[in-house]
Design an enzyme around this catalytic site. Sequence first.
Site, PDB file in Angstrom:
ATOM      1  N   CYS A 191     -12.082  29.873 -38.011  1.00 46.10           N
ATOM      2  CA  CYS A 191     -12.172  30.120 -36.568  1.00 46.10           C
ATOM      3  C   CYS A 191     -10.877  29.606 -35.961  1.00 46.10           C
ATOM      4  CB  CYS A 191     -13.427  29.494 -35.963  1.00 46.10           C
ATOM      5  SG  CYS A 191     -13.500  27.709 -36.004  1.00 46.10           S
ATOM      6  N   THR A 192     -10.814  29.474 -34.661  1.00 52.47           N
ATOM      7  CA  THR A 192      -9.560  29.144 -33.996  1.00 52.47           C
ATOM      8  C   THR A 192      -8.869  27.946 -34.631  1.00 52.47           C
ATOM      9  OG1 THR A 192     -10.431  30.052 -31.951  1.00 52.47           O
ATOM     10  CG2 THR A 192      -8.505  28.631 -31.769  1.00 52.47           C
TER      11      THR A 192
END
Length: 171
Positions: free
Chosen positions: A60-61
């Site tokens: 994810c980020t």
Amino acid sequence: MLEVVRNPARAADALGHGQAVELFHDAYRHIVSSTSALEAYRRFFTDLAAEPTRPALFHCTTGKDRTGWAAAAALLLLGVDEEDVFADYLLANRDLLPAFQGLFEQFTAAGGDPEILKPVLGVDPSYLHAALDEMRRHFGSIHGYFSDGLGLDAQAQGELRAALTRSEPHP
């Protein structure tokens, strides 16, 4: 969140005095037991067990919170010792925090205390402890989490274990 980071006074009000840590404790509990998270992790682990989706890379980020729980849960399901799971989880600080050096420098130059940002941009063992406590409170164990929380029966868990431990040829 970016606006808070750009304004040290606002960051201190919103994140200081342990507030950031408490926000992350709540977030990690939510990651484990909320209906939407359980549905998402059920899909994730079901897809991960399916041969057509492997090999797989998940991220994810920043790869530390939702991804951190996914990795921790998978490792625990495989029987990895909890101490080793924590060691793996805490590698995020070694590998991720240096990437934010410029942000830390800007924040400090604007009058901010960089220690306020560390609980947000890094990980803390208490975050994973909050997730594990939530898991045990709701589901009893990692196997209960996978069966009762995610709806993966013993066969599905076995298939997932096999998928994660089988050596597959690389193209």
